[in-house]
Design a protein around this motif. Sequence first.
Motif, mmCIF file in Angstrom:
data_model
loop_
_atom_site.group_PDB
_atom_site.id
_atom_site.type_symbol
_atom_site.label_atom_id
_atom_site.label_comp_id
_atom_site.label_asym_id
_atom_site.label_seq_id
_atom_site.Cartn_x
_atom_site.Cartn_y
_atom_site.Cartn_z
ATOM 1 N N VAL A 3 27.634 -48.014 -7.110
ATOM 2 C CA VAL A 3 28.459 -47.320 -6.133
ATOM 3 C C VAL A 3 29.714 -46.806 -6.827
ATOM 4 O O VAL A 3 30.369 -47.535 -7.571
ATOM 5 N N LEU A 4 30.077 -45.535 -6.605
ATOM 6 C CA LEU A 4 31.199 -44.928 -7.297
ATOM 7 C C LEU A 4 32.544 -45.541 -6.923
ATOM 8 O O LEU A 4 33.396 -45.735 -7.762
ATOM 9 N N ASN A 5 32.767 -45.812 -5.672
ATOM 10 C CA ASN A 5 34.054 -46.343 -5.222
ATOM 11 C C ASN A 5 33.950 -47.835 -4.948
ATOM 12 O O ASN A 5 34.289 -48.302 -3.878
ATOM 13 N N LYS A 6 33.491 -48.588 -5.934
ATOM 14 C CA LYS A 6 33.339 -50.025 -5.726
ATOM 15 C C LYS A 6 34.704 -50.707 -5.657
ATOM 16 O O LYS A 6 35.693 -50.218 -6.194
ATOM 17 N N GLN A 7 34.720 -51.823 -4.998
ATOM 18 C CA GLN A 7 35.944 -52.607 -4.880
ATOM 19 C C GLN A 7 36.349 -53.122 -6.251
ATOM 20 O O GLN A 7 35.536 -53.625 -7.015
ATOM 21 N N LYS A 8 37.632 -52.976 -6.583
ATOM 22 C CA LYS A 8 38.142 -53.415 -7.881
ATOM 23 C C LYS A 8 38.457 -54.910 -7.823
ATOM 24 O O LYS A 8 38.932 -55.412 -6.816
ATOM 25 N N ARG A 9 38.199 -55.591 -8.942
ATOM 26 C CA ARG A 9 38.421 -57.034 -9.026
ATOM 27 C C ARG A 9 39.744 -57.317 -9.721
ATOM 28 O O ARG A 9 39.989 -56.819 -10.809
#
Length: 125
Positions: A3-9
């Motif tokens: 997914v391009l806009n994945k949640q950042k860790r």
Amino acid sequence: MEVLNKQKRLLVLDKNNRIQSVVDEMMYYGDWDVSITYDPYAVYDMAQSYKPDLIILDYLLLDNDCALICQDIKDDATLHHTPIIVVTAYKTRKARADYYKCDALFIKPLDMEVLASRMDYLIAS
């Protein structure tokens, strides 16, 4: 396909519970999956398992522990690319990003918009 806009860790070392308000505000500035530790000796192990996009080390005092944590992360083949931000309340001659091998150093009080902008920049680079 990823997914391009994945949640950042985001992995945060919050020594003495001094950065919780910053973490709360970060949720406003972006889509973050945040993992917090209060133990400076657990940061490296957590980073290995959590695989963060960015690490924030909050240090009440700038000392060798901070430099060692940064060095351990930068020496690790799987983590060396992970940006590290050190946040401190103290201005000393040691308060230099190159001393800690971190990617950015912020002295409190923090300007949240500047911090958020730097975080986005470091993750993108």
